[in-house]
Design a protein around this motif. Structure first.
Motif: not given
Length: 305
Positions: A250-255, A288-292, A295-299
């Protein structure tokens, strides 16, 4: 480590000339398990060993004489790049220096090892789609895993079709080994050395346009220009196997610097988060991408590698 090392003893022998004699003597027979060294001016000599979490302190204070010796041997070996890093010829070892007002006040030496078979559980994923971003914190083993994947590409029958079409863009010599000759563990890839960190994006472009890669390997993607060039490589049919710093996906996606890796579409099918040494969590980016995005945390799926 459950996997056998490749040329570990010979690689460590190439590191010895860079160490002050009194520091090397203190390491004794533990030298073979060395992971990292710290030589900081007027502080105790410290070492970190495989399987240990805490640095050992030795009864040796690092002095200006130690700094001068290190300066001499590193300059003779070619000196440091613009990011204050240098590799040790023929190995995956890395020496980093700390500078203040033009003076060197410390060195950190990281031992780079090549393991035969590490990453093997990831092969089925790579067979389906050879594109993967390895995510983890500093010292988590990202580069070791990246080396292992490159090793599998040149040795595993299921991935050997990518042999000679895999082009690592190697900034610090930590993937393919520092120097002109690729490390023995990775013969079969087309190494593109980078002389300065500031030129990494330029070399990614050269790799894409000049070498007809199917896979581009990039360690430590952290600048916008680098991410943009990796994304452009997709237009030429290349895929990314690389790494970046991050505590979670999630943090990498927000970078913002890494945004081109994710949008308008991810340039990698799989994201592999290093949870601990030997344990990773693998994410399918289609899930994972739709969850990210929400704003969520994928599993993902936990694997021992």
């Amino acid at each position: 480590m459950k996997y056998p090392t490749i040329r570990a003893r010979e690689d460590l022998e190439l590191l010895e000339p860079f160490l002050p004699h009194d520091a090397r003597e203190l390491l004794g027979d533990d030298f073979g398990r060395l992971d990292e060294l710290r030589l900081l001016l007027e502080q105790p000599f410290c070492a970190l060993f495989s399987g240990e979490e805490e640095y050992r302190e030795y009864p040796l204070t690092i002095t200006g004489a130690h700094m001068s010796l290190m300066l001499s041997v590193t300059e003779e070996a070619g000196g440091f790049r613009d990011d204050n890093r240098m590799g040790v010829e023929g190995t995956g070892h890395r020496i980093s220096r700390i500078r203040q007002r033009g003076h060197t006040i410390g060195y950190t030496i990281r031992v780079g090892r090549y393991f035969d078979g590490i990453g093997l559980p990831l092969v089925p994923y790579l067979c389906e789609e050879p594109s993967m971003l390895i995510v983890g914190e500093a010292g988590s083993g990202k580069t070791t895993l990246l080396r292992g994947i490159l090793r599998l590409i040149v040795t595993d029958p299921r991935l050997r079709k990518y042999r000679w079409r895999t082009v690592p863009v190697d900034t610090s010599g930590e993937m393919c080994g520092a120097g002109r000759i690729v490390h023995a563990a990775l013969r079969g890839v087309v190494n593109m050395p980078v002389d300065a960190k500031s030129e990494q994006a330029k070399v990614i472009l050269e790799a894409t346009t000049n070498q007809n890669p199917r896979i581009i390997g990039v360690d430590e993607i952290n600048k916008l220009a680098e991410a943009e060039e990796v994304a452009d490589a997709m237009k030429y049919g290349a895929r990314l196997i690389g790494s970046t710093h991050g505590r979670d996906l999630r943090l990498v996606h927000a970078n913002k610097n890494l945004a081109p890796l994710f949008s308008p579409e991810p340039v990698f099918r799989w994201a592999t988060l290093v949870r601990s040494r030997g344990v990773v969590e693998v994410y399918d980016m289609r899930e994972a991408l739709p969850v990210l995005g929400a704003g969520g945390q994928p599993t993902g799926k936990l694997l021992e590698v």
